[in-house]
Write a protein that holds these residues in place. Structure first.
Motif, mmCIF file in Angstrom:
data_model
loop_
_atom_site.group_PDB
_atom_site.id
_atom_site.type_symbol
_atom_site.label_atom_id
_atom_site.label_comp_id
_atom_site.label_asym_id
_atom_site.label_seq_id
_atom_site.Cartn_x
_atom_site.Cartn_y
_atom_site.Cartn_z
ATOM 1 N N THR A 36 38.832 14.070 -31.976
ATOM 2 C CA THR A 36 38.491 13.279 -30.782
ATOM 3 C C THR A 36 39.592 12.292 -30.445
ATOM 4 O O THR A 36 39.947 12.086 -29.283
ATOM 5 N N ARG A 74 43.935 15.947 -27.020
ATOM 6 C CA ARG A 74 43.488 15.792 -25.634
ATOM 7 C C ARG A 74 43.948 16.972 -24.799
ATOM 8 O O ARG A 74 45.006 17.546 -25.032
ATOM 9 N N ALA A 78 44.190 14.473 -19.513
ATOM 10 C CA ALA A 78 43.025 13.706 -19.958
ATOM 11 C C ALA A 78 43.239 12.220 -19.807
ATOM 12 O O ALA A 78 42.299 11.461 -19.667
ATOM 13 N N GLU A 105 41.683 10.815 -16.856
ATOM 14 C CA GLU A 105 40.231 10.909 -16.734
ATOM 15 C C GLU A 105 39.588 9.713 -17.425
ATOM 16 O O GLU A 105 39.268 9.750 -18.608
ATOM 17 N N THR A 123 34.843 9.030 -17.911
ATOM 18 C CA THR A 123 33.921 9.705 -18.819
ATOM 19 C C THR A 123 33.099 8.684 -19.598
ATOM 20 O O THR A 123 33.660 7.822 -20.272
ATOM 21 N N PRO A 124 31.783 8.726 -19.535
ATOM 22 C CA PRO A 124 30.959 7.767 -20.289
ATOM 23 C C PRO A 124 30.998 8.073 -21.785
ATOM 24 O O PRO A 124 31.054 9.236 -22.205
ATOM 25 N N PHE A 125 31.001 7.047 -22.592
ATOM 26 C CA PHE A 125 30.901 7.214 -24.038
ATOM 27 C C PHE A 125 30.332 5.933 -24.631
ATOM 28 O O PHE A 125 30.383 4.856 -24.022
ATOM 29 N N GLN A 174 32.656 3.481 -19.736
ATOM 30 C CA GLN A 174 33.366 4.659 -19.229
ATOM 31 C C GLN A 174 34.853 4.494 -19.493
ATOM 32 O O GLN A 174 35.382 3.378 -19.494
ATOM 33 N N ASP A 234 38.535 6.563 -21.464
ATOM 34 C CA ASP A 234 39.110 7.568 -22.350
ATOM 35 C C ASP A 234 38.742 7.184 -23.780
ATOM 36 O O ASP A 234 39.323 6.270 -24.365
ATOM 37 N N GLU A 235 37.742 7.847 -24.343
ATOM 38 C CA GLU A 235 37.242 7.486 -25.668
ATOM 39 C C GLU A 235 38.344 7.560 -26.717
ATOM 40 O O GLU A 235 38.476 6.666 -27.563
ATOM 41 N N ALA A 269 29.400 2.138 -17.917
ATOM 42 C CA ALA A 269 29.174 3.460 -17.336
ATOM 43 C C ALA A 269 28.270 3.306 -16.120
ATOM 44 O O ALA A 269 27.351 2.497 -16.114
#
Length: 451
Positions: A289, A293, A297, A300, A303-305, A338, A340-341, A450
């Motif tokens: 993770t 990528r 990415a 982006e 993205t919620p995390f 939200q 990039d985790e 998010a």
């Protein structure tokens, strides 16, 4: 009529030049006037006393005019004050000519000397030099024509007057060209200064570009390292998961066997083995993770995390570094954000690793890290605080500069915080540092919720 900056600057410099040279010329004139007592003694000893008094009086008058040069008005009138003190020796010499032999007096040479000196050595203007020459001729004529002189040799007087006029004309020409040369030198100096300023500006631009290139180079290096780790993680996930799954299946089967249920020690060992295998799964998954990528990415960021999950992953990935360090956390119930985790995990890893390294290097007793997470003004604010040696005041403003590091050579590139700062900035937040030297250091940043 407007004056160009070049002309204005030249006039200012010329004023300083005239004051300096007028003062120097006046001191020279005083010395020459006083030293002339030797001429008086050799040529006209009968007039030595009166001539000595005249020389002393003229020297004092020149000194008084020079004193005026230090005033604002004197600075503005420097050319005319210079003309005034130059005329004093001319008047004295003309008086001496009148007192002695008139046209035949050898003091005539002193008038010529002063005229040439005014054009060559002193910063006169053209018209001032012409006025000085004409007045010197007029004083000489008065000295020759006034009684008690009779039977003046007109031929000799005419030649002497013409020579004085020639000297005045030559001095005026010298003055004109000296003025042009001074202006050309000033313009050249101004052009050189301007070019130097341009070169300095270009050098400053090049330094900024070089720093940016070094920053980009460092980030590319870091990205290449992350890509390599990502490839390795993907391979590990594929190669390790299969045997780990086989081991987990075998452990689950063994746990169900009657013999294992009858033996508490065996049951405990199998449970520990299962937890170890599950930890391997989590570490490989976290590594994938964090480092692996898809192309694009980075852009982006919507993205919620769960931030709590990202924090767990970061702590697991630096678990070997955190041995002996107490890590505490304070989180709200909801940490859904939200972005990039993987990038946020990287920021957390960097902050945790830096804190551990600083505490170990300083030999901090009972090292501890506290992670405080809270919602403030609809943004999630995160603070990673340690009880280490802190950051020196002169360094705290530089910790986010690319390639700035207090570590020993070979211990780090000084890019971690710089890249972390860029990551948080890309997420619309701000990463900043606080510290109390000798007590603690804290790094804080904020993330968007998010939708």
């Amino acid at each position: 009529m407007t004056t160009s900056p070049l002309q204005s600057g030249y006039q200012t410099e010329l004023a300083d030049f005239r004051v300096t040279f007028s003062r120097g010329g006046a001191c020279t004139a005083i010395a020459l006037v006083l030293l002339g007592v030797g001429l008086d003694y050799a040529q006209y000893p009968q007039y030595q006393t009166s001539f000595a008094l005249a020389r002393l009086l003229v020297s004092l008058m020149i000194g008084g005019i020079v004193a005026l040069l230090d005033t604002d008005m004197g600075r503005r009138l420097t050319p005319w004050l210079t003309l005034s003190w130059l005329l004093l020796p001319q008047a004295m010499i003309s008086w001496m000519i009148w007192r002695t032999d008139g046209v035949l007096s050898p003091y005539y040479m002193g008038l010529n000397l002063a005229i040439f000196a005014s054009g060559i050595a002193l910063p006169f203007g053209l018209w001032q030099n012409l006025v000085f020459g004409v007045l010197s001729c007029f004083l000489y004529l008065l000295a020759c024509l006034l009684p008690p002189h009779g039977g003046v040799p007109l031929g000799t007087m005419t030649v002497n007057v013409l020579l004085l006029l020639f000297a005045a004309a030559a001095s005026a020409v010298y003055t004109f060209f000296n003025e042009r040369v001074r202006f050309m030198l000033f313009r050249l100096k101004a052009e050189v200064s301007e070019k130097n300023a341009e070169v300095s500006a270009k050098n400053a631009e090049l330094e900024v570009i070089n720093r940016q290139l070094l920053d980009i180079k460092g980030q590319l290096l870091q990205q290449e390292k992350m890509a390599a780790i990502g490839t390795l993680a993907a391979g590990l996930l594929h190669e390790v998961n299969n045997p780990v799954n086989f081991c987990l299946m075998a452990i689950e089967v063994a746990l169900e066997e009657p013999i294992s249920k009858k033996e508490p020690t065996l049951q405990e060992c199998l449970v520990d083995a299962r937890q170890g295998m599950q930890r391997i799964q989590h570490i490989v998954s976290d590594l994938k993770t964090f480092a692996y990528r898809k192309p694009g990415a980075e852009a982006e960021l919507g993205t919620p995390f769960l931030f709590e999950k990202a924090l767990d992953s970061a702590i697991r990935l630096v678990g070997h570094e955190l041995r002996g360090v107490t890590v505490t956390r304070e989180l709200p119930a909801d940490t859904l954000v939200q972005g990039d985790e993987a990038a946020i995990i990287g920021v957390l890893i960097n902050l945790l690793s830096n804190a551990v390294l600083a505490m170990r290097k300083a030999g901090t007793p009972a090292p501890a890290i506290h992670v405080n997470v809270r919602w403030t003004e609809e943004r999630l604010h995160v603070t990673v605080k340690d009880n280490g040696p802190g950051i020196a005041p002169e360094n705290i403003a530089r910790v986010f500069e690319p390639f700035f590091t207090t570590r020993e050579v070979g211990q780090g590139l000084g890019l971690g915080l710089s890249i972390s700062y860029a990551v948080i900035e890309r997420h619309g937040g701000l990463l900043f540092a606080e510290s109390e030297l000798g007590s603690w250091a804290a790094f804080s940043f904020d993330l968007s919720p998010a939708p």
